[in-house]
Enzyme design. Structure first.
Site, short mmCIF file in Angstrom:
data_model
loop_
_atom_site.label_atom_id
_atom_site.label_comp_id
_atom_site.label_asym_id
_atom_site.label_seq_id
_atom_site.Cartn_x
_atom_site.Cartn_y
_atom_site.Cartn_z
N ASN A 45 0.83 -1.19 0.00
CA ASN A 45 0.00 0.00 0.00
C ASN A 45 0.88 1.26 0.00
O ASN A 45 1.95 1.28 0.62
CB ASN A 45 -1.02 0.02 1.14
CG ASN A 45 -0.44 -0.23 2.51
OD1 ASN A 45 0.59 -0.88 2.67
ND2 ASN A 45 -1.11 0.28 3.53
N GLU A 47 0.37 5.19 0.68
CA GLU A 47 -0.55 6.22 1.17
C GLU A 47 -0.11 7.60 0.71
O GLU A 47 0.98 7.79 0.14
CB GLU A 47 -0.64 6.14 2.70
CG GLU A 47 -1.22 4.79 3.13
CD GLU A 47 -1.50 4.69 4.62
OE1 GLU A 47 -1.01 5.53 5.40
OE2 GLU A 47 -2.20 3.74 5.01
N CYS A 56 -4.08 0.73 -2.50
CA CYS A 56 -3.92 -0.51 -1.74
C CYS A 56 -2.85 -1.40 -2.36
O CYS A 56 -2.52 -1.28 -3.55
CB CYS A 56 -5.23 -1.29 -1.72
SG CYS A 56 -6.57 -0.52 -0.81
N GLU A 58 -3.04 -4.51 -3.20
CA GLU A 58 -3.55 -5.34 -4.28
C GLU A 58 -3.56 -4.59 -5.61
O GLU A 58 -3.15 -5.11 -6.65
CB GLU A 58 -4.99 -5.80 -3.99
CG GLU A 58 -5.12 -6.65 -2.73
CD GLU A 58 -5.41 -5.82 -1.49
OE1 GLU A 58 -4.82 -4.74 -1.31
OE2 GLU A 58 -6.25 -6.26 -0.67
N CYS A 89 -10.44 -4.62 -0.16
CA CYS A 89 -11.52 -3.64 -0.14
C CYS A 89 -12.36 -3.78 -1.42
O CYS A 89 -11.97 -4.47 -2.37
CB CYS A 89 -10.96 -2.22 -0.01
SG CYS A 89 -10.28 -1.55 -1.55
N CYS A 92 -10.59 -2.86 -4.71
CA CYS A 92 -9.62 -3.87 -5.16
C CYS A 92 -10.33 -5.11 -5.70
O CYS A 92 -9.87 -5.72 -6.67
CB CYS A 92 -8.67 -4.24 -4.04
SG CYS A 92 -7.50 -2.91 -3.67
#
Ligand code: THU
Length: 133
Positions: A45, A47, A56, A58, A89, A92
């Site tokens: 991830n 940010e 993310c 993924e 999530c 994703c």
């Protein structure tokens, strides 16, 4: 082609999680995406101070893979050093669905235990490319 065990794929996701850029949530996630040709593409991830720009693990892995010319995936391992399994999530799930609706999703937690799902079960009644044909 060398076939990795689930545990080996999870270990790659764990290593990828060590590269996470997650100063805001302090929740580091790693992903290891196995392509149909046996290649494994990892992601973490990433940010951002503008929190909505966060990507993310993924999706990092999927975007890396697609940019390498790989669009078909068999398994993805997701690792977070947390007490709960880190499931993907909604965004994703949708991004994975674009390329491999039947991908196996391994979710591993800090104690090394993991669970396995099929994306089609995590994203039922999905909207996909067939709607736009
Ligand atoms: N995150 C992932 O990278 N993958 C998931 O499956 C769930 C959440 C990240 C996004 C954000 O950087 C942090 O975890 C907390 O939500």
């Amino acid at each position: 082609m060398i076939l990795l065990t689930d545990r080996e794929l999870i270990e790659m996701a764990k290593t990828a999680s060590s590269h996470a850029y997650s100063p805001y949530s302090r929740f580091s996630v790693g992903a290891a995406l196995e392509c149909t040709d046996g290649t494994v593409v990892t992601g973490c991830n990433v940010e951002n101070a503008a929190l909505g720009c966060t990507i993310c693990a993924e999706r990092t892995a999927v975007c890396k893979a697609v940019s390498m010319g790989k669009r078909r995936f068999v398994r993805i391992a997701i690792y977070a050093d947390s007490p709960d399994y880190c499931t993907p999530c909604g965004t994703c799930r949708q991004v994975l669905n674009e390329f491999s609706p039947d991908i196996e999703v391994l979710c591993a937690r800090g104690d090394g235990r993991y669970v396995s799902y099929r994306l089609r079960d995590l994203l039922p009644l999905s909207f996909g490319s067939s709607f736009l044909e």
